[in-house]
Scaffold this motif. Structure first.
Motif, PDB file in Angstrom:
ATOM      1  N   ARG A  10       0.915  -1.108  -0.145  1.00 39.10           N
ATOM      2  CA  ARG A  10      -0.100  -0.073   0.179  1.00 39.10           C
ATOM      3  C   ARG A  10       0.950   1.207  -0.117  1.00 39.10           C
ATOM      4  N   THR A  53      -0.456  -1.305 -12.520  1.00 38.95           N
ATOM      5  CA  THR A  53      -1.875  -1.941 -12.277  1.00 38.95           C
ATOM      6  C   THR A  53      -2.055  -2.151 -10.677  1.00 38.95           C
ATOM      7  N   LEU A  54      -1.055  -2.571  -9.991  1.00 35.31           N
ATOM      8  CA  LEU A  54      -1.236  -2.453  -8.523  1.00 35.31           C
ATOM      9  C   LEU A  54      -1.559  -1.158  -8.084  1.00 35.31           C
ATOM     10  N   ARG A  89      -4.746   0.275  -8.577  1.00 34.94           N
ATOM     11  CA  ARG A  89      -5.875  -0.218  -7.812  1.00 34.94           C
ATOM     12  C   ARG A  89      -5.646   0.367  -6.424  1.00 34.94           C
ATOM     13  N   ILE A  90      -4.204   0.569  -5.737  1.00 34.90           N
ATOM     14  CA  ILE A  90      -4.380   0.969  -4.364  1.00 34.90           C
ATOM     15  C   ILE A  90      -4.492   2.499  -4.146  1.00 34.90           C
ATOM     16  N   ARG A 106      -2.985   8.681  -8.106  1.00 29.75           N
ATOM     17  CA  ARG A 106      -3.425   7.844  -8.995  1.00 29.75           C
ATOM     18  C   ARG A 106      -2.758   8.374 -10.361  1.00 29.75           C
TER      19      ARG A 106
END
Length: 130
Positions: free
Chosen positions: A78, A104-105, A108-109, A116
């Protein structure tokens, strides 16, 4: 902390010669960081600083060198700064598949648009034709 002090000193000295650390300077900073990896509890700052060192090294890291960042991401999935640094280094050195998986990770987090955005920029770079 020793590694952080060494890194700051070497970066200051390297600023006059293009800002890149020599192999010897890189090893000087990484040595205490790799010792710190063996301590409990693991610290995300260790992996983040390893990524910063590789980002400022005159010698390009190979895939094996960057695997330590994967370890950091597994331990601290995270930590968006760590995930982004790892993805950016993989992309910079031509390991596009690894970079894409980390992007991608990261997407998502990421908790908000500000977190982002760097991942989206890197994703666009990875998707652009070579």
């Amino acid at each position: 902390e020793l590694a952080r002090l060494r890194f700051a000193g070497h970066r200051t000295a390297a600023a006059a010669t293009g800002g890149r650390l020599t192999s010897a300077q890189t090893a000087d900073v990484l040595t205490p960081l790799f010792a710190a990896r063996r301590l409990d509890p693991p610290m995300p700052e260790v992996y983040e600083l390893i990524g910063d060192v590789w980002a400022h090294c005159a010698t390009a890291p190979n895939r094996g060198h960057l695997l330590v960042l994967d370890e950091g991401v597994r331990l601290f999935p995270r930590r968006t700064a760590l995930v982004h640094r790892a993805a950016a280094l993989y992309a910079q050195h031509g390991f596009r598949d690894e970079a894409a998986a980390l992007v991608t990770l990261g997407l998502r987090i990421a908790a908000d648009d500000a977190a982002r955005d760097p991942f989206e920029r890197l994703q666009r770079e990875l998707e652009a034709p070579r």
